[in-house]
Design a protein around this motif. Sequence first.
Motif, mmCIF file in Angstrom:
data_model
loop_
_atom_site.group_PDB
_atom_site.id
_atom_site.type_symbol
_atom_site.label_atom_id
_atom_site.label_comp_id
_atom_site.label_asym_id
_atom_site.label_seq_id
_atom_site.Cartn_x
_atom_site.Cartn_y
_atom_site.Cartn_z
ATOM 1 N N ASP A 126 0.820 -1.223 0.000
ATOM 2 C CA ASP A 126 0.000 0.000 0.000
ATOM 3 C C ASP A 126 0.848 1.264 0.000
ATOM 4 O O ASP A 126 0.349 2.345 0.332
ATOM 5 N N PHE A 127 2.132 1.173 -0.383
ATOM 6 C CA PHE A 127 3.053 2.295 -0.237
ATOM 7 C C PHE A 127 2.641 3.507 -1.074
ATOM 8 O O PHE A 127 2.336 3.394 -2.262
ATOM 9 N N ARG A 128 2.667 4.680 -0.435
ATOM 10 C CA ARG A 128 2.474 5.985 -1.080
ATOM 11 C C ARG A 128 3.458 6.933 -0.428
ATOM 12 O O ARG A 128 3.628 6.920 0.795
ATOM 13 N N MET A 129 4.105 7.767 -1.230
ATOM 14 C CA MET A 129 5.024 8.756 -0.655
ATOM 15 C C MET A 129 4.224 9.717 0.220
ATOM 16 O O MET A 129 3.049 9.993 -0.039
ATOM 17 N N SER A 130 4.883 10.262 1.221
ATOM 18 C CA SER A 130 4.201 11.114 2.193
ATOM 19 C C SER A 130 3.674 12.409 1.594
ATOM 20 O O SER A 130 2.769 12.998 2.132
#
Length: 183
Positions: free
Chosen positions: A88-92
């Motif tokens: 589920d990675f998304r940049m901050s």
Amino acid sequence: MRHAGAGYRSDLPTVLHALEYVTVQELATCQAHRNVGVMCGALVGEQLLACIAADESLHMLFCRDLYADALRVFPGDALTALTDVICDFRMSGTTTPGFRARALRVAAAGIFDLDVHHQHVVRPLLRAVGVMSGPAGEQAQERLGQHLESLRAQASRARELYERMNAGDGPGRSRTTAQEVTA
């Protein structure tokens, strides 16, 4: 600056999730800075960004080592956190106005795209912490394996799109330049 000043609220459910998120984010940022340096076309810029990338790498190593310790003590919970974060990675900065358009330009330039994420962030991280082998967390390992295959397929489709977008750029120029990305 507004985004950094205002901060953001993480929806990560546990400390292990937060630790793994920072590990992935630092490695992604390291790779992006390194790529910008290589693409900027100026020795001073390349050297400066190599220093910044090295600093990001040290942050990542610290977090990765903490995660490796957590993996030994809490293998199931740590593997679940790793799997959740990677899948589920998304940049901050995704809540920053205009982030998506900027991210697309950065991807089209080859600075950071799904290929870079897959080849230089996810795969090396999984190899370093050794979670794709061994008995712990078969379900998480299966989910990670499926995600890696999906990521590889998405990266391949994106690469084809970028190549078509840049096909008319002339000989020897396959991607948008770093200067165009920041414009």
